[in-house]
Structures are given as C-alpha cells and as structure tokens.
Write an enzyme that holds these catalytic residues in place. Structure first.
Site, PDB file in Angstrom:
ATOM      1  N   GLU A   1      -6.784   4.557   8.234  1.00  0.00           N
ATOM      2  CA  GLU A   1      -6.529   5.972   7.940  1.00  0.00           C
ATOM      3  C   GLU A   1      -7.739   6.623   7.283  1.00  0.00           C
ATOM      4  O   GLU A   1      -7.994   7.811   7.479  1.00  0.00           O
ATOM      5  CB  GLU A   1      -5.271   6.100   7.074  1.00  0.00           C
TER       6      GLU A   1
ATOM      7  N   GLY B   1       3.082   2.137  10.933  1.00  0.00           N
ATOM      8  CA  GLY B   1       4.032   3.228  10.765  1.00  0.00           C
ATOM      9  C   GLY B   1       4.777   3.612  12.019  1.00  0.00           C
ATOM     10  O   GLY B   1       5.481   4.618  12.041  1.00  0.00           O
TER      11      GLY B   1
ATOM     12  N   LYS C   1      -0.011   4.287  -0.221  1.00  0.00           N
ATOM     13  CA  LYS C   1      -0.663   5.433   0.416  1.00  0.00           C
ATOM     14  C   LYS C   1      -0.418   6.687  -0.445  1.00  0.00           C
ATOM     15  O   LYS C   1      -0.544   6.624  -1.653  1.00  0.00           O
ATOM     16  CB  LYS C   1      -0.188   5.586   1.862  1.00  0.00           C
TER      17      LYS C   1
ATOM     18  N   GLU D   1      -4.904  -5.095  10.807  1.00  0.00           N
ATOM     19  CA  GLU D   1      -3.843  -4.127  11.069  1.00  0.00           C
ATOM     20  C   GLU D   1      -4.083  -3.424  12.404  1.00  0.00           C
ATOM     21  O   GLU D   1      -4.924  -2.528  12.476  1.00  0.00           O
ATOM     22  CB  GLU D   1      -3.784  -3.068   9.963  1.00  0.00           C
TER      23      GLU D   1
ATOM     24  N   HIS E   1      -9.557   0.850   5.414  1.00  0.00           N
ATOM     25  CA  HIS E   1      -8.274   1.125   6.060  1.00  0.00           C
ATOM     26  C   HIS E   1      -8.453   2.126   7.198  1.00  0.00           C
ATOM     27  O   HIS E   1      -9.241   3.070   7.095  1.00  0.00           O
ATOM     28  CB  HIS E   1      -7.267   1.657   5.036  1.00  0.00           C
TER      29      HIS E   1
ATOM     30  N   ASN F   1       0.859  -1.183   0.000  1.00  0.00           N
ATOM     31  CA  ASN F   1       0.000   0.000   0.000  1.00  0.00           C
ATOM     32  C   ASN F   1       0.900   1.240   0.000  1.00  0.00           C
ATOM     33  O   ASN F   1       1.517   1.567   1.009  1.00  0.00           O
ATOM     34  CB  ASN F   1      -0.898  -0.010   1.239  1.00  0.00           C
TER      35      ASN F   1
ATOM     36  N   SER G   1       3.801  -2.334  10.494  1.00  0.00           N
ATOM     37  CA  SER G   1       5.264  -2.335  10.633  1.00  0.00           C
ATOM     38  C   SER G   1       5.883  -3.658  10.176  1.00  0.00           C
ATOM     39  O   SER G   1       6.836  -4.163  10.781  1.00  0.00           O
ATOM     40  CB  SER G   1       5.667  -2.008  12.068  1.00  0.00           C
TER      41      SER G   1
END
Length: 229
Positions: free
Chosen positions: A90, A163, A8, A157, A88, A6, A193
C-alpha cells in the site's frame, strides 16, 4: 511462529489501549516461543505492557527535522519503539514509494538497529504470468536490501489477496515460500486475507514461519483466536 497485526489506518489511541489490555491478559497463558507484533496507527503509539512487540507502520529516515507529516527517531524513541514495517504494497502502490526509497529506508533503520518486517508481493497480472514471472518480480523487490541482516523478518503478501477475502492456495503459498527460501535464511511470514477460518491451514504449510494479518486482526478476539489456534 510469528503473529503480526497491521492495523493500517484503523483504531484510535483509546481503542488500541483497550485492545492491548485484553490481548496482554490473554497472552499471559500462552506459554510458547511464539512472537506477537502489533503495528498500530502512529497516533496510537505509546508504551504498552504485555508479551508483544509494538512496531511502527512507517517512519522517515531522520531523527527529526522539516519533514511535514512524517515521524522520526525522536518520536519513536519516546515510546521505546525499535521495530518497523517497510515495503508494504500500500505504501509502494498507493503512496508511490519506489524501490530506491524503500531500500534507503531499510538501510537507515538497519543502521539504527531496528527489527524490520520487510514486505514483498505481486499483483494479479504478475501472478497470472506464472511462477517464473512471480519470482522475478519478488526478487526485484530485494534490490538494495541486506538479506543477511540478523533483525530482518520478511513478509510475503500477494497483493491480489490483501483485503479481498481470497487467500492464496496452500499450493501457491508453499511453492512461493519454498522458492523464496532458496535466497535467504530469515523468518518468512505469509499475509493476505489471513483469518481464523484459515489460520491452521496456512501455519501448517512448510516454510511459513508466521503471518502478517490485516483486517482480521482489528478485532482482538479474532486475532487472539488465530494466536491460540
């Protein structure tokens, strides 16, 4: 095993093409049943040649129309894209997509026959409440989602591991994946990660069918190292 990258909001059209040219050459020698997915930014969507699948990070529930800033089926069909990332963290937490919208998006792209990589995860404060709280939270993210859909891939996730450089422990991953697998029979990826330094440890865990990689996938050499580990 599934390896999904991904990007992003990273890479340009030019750097994505250069990346995929290199990746395509590397994958020529990979004789296995592994699958590789690449989710570039929308501005870099195109038809690319190689033993990988290009997916879109987000799209709107329409063929076209007055939806400023969005992309729809008309744009995706130009590049033959039939794979999408939905749910996701985010998009949920930064961009405010609630479960109702996520489920609506899932239903729309399911009806269009898309392969869907559906993301779930919990924040640190949920994890700290214990396994029961974690599972209750994760299962709530399946509201309105057809877990029997044959083109569904699920990605777990933990938000606190995205991250941050901190991956969940093998025990946390194993326990969570085992509990999730009691509720569906679909491929289950781990994300958070993931990097070359821990890829073997993660993919060796029972119940892990692949990985969804963020920052460590941005360099084609590092991502390739994970695929060939």
């Amino acid at each position: 095993m599934i390896f999904a990258a991904n990007f992003k909001m990273n890479h340009t059209r030019a750097t994505t093409k250069a990346y995929l040219d290199v990746l395509a050459q590397k994958l020529v020698s990979k004789c296995s049943e592994d699958r590789v997915f690449i989710f570039p930014p929308a501005t870099a969507l195109d038809r690319y040649e190689g033993d990988f699948t290009i997916g879109v990070q987000n799209a709107y529930m329409a063929e076209s129309g007055a939806y400023t800033g969005e992309i729809g089926l008309e744009q995706l069909e130009e590049f033959g894209i039939k794979t999408i990332l939905i749910g996701h963290s985010e998009r949920r937490d930064v961009l405010g997509e609630d479960q109702a919208l996520v489920a609506e998006k899932f239903a729309y792209f399911k009806a269009q026959g898309f392969e869907i990589v559906y993301c779930i995860g919990e924040a640190l404060e949920v994890r700290e409440k214990g396994d029961e709280a974690v599972m209750a939270h994760l299962l709530s993210q399946f509201e309105g989602i057809d877990l029997s859909y044959e083109k569904l891939i699920i990605a777990y996730e933990p938000i606190w591991a995205i991250g941050t450089g901190r991956s969940a422990t093998t025990e946390e991953i194993s326990s969570t994946h085992a509990s999730l697998k009691e509720h569906f029979d679909r491929p289950l990826l781990y994300g958070g990660s993931v990097k070359p330094e821990n890829i073997k440890e993660i993919t060796a865990i029972d119940g892990v069918d692949g990985v969804l990689v963020g920052s460590a996938s941005l360099d084609v050499e590092r991502f390739s190292e994970m695929i060939f580990a």
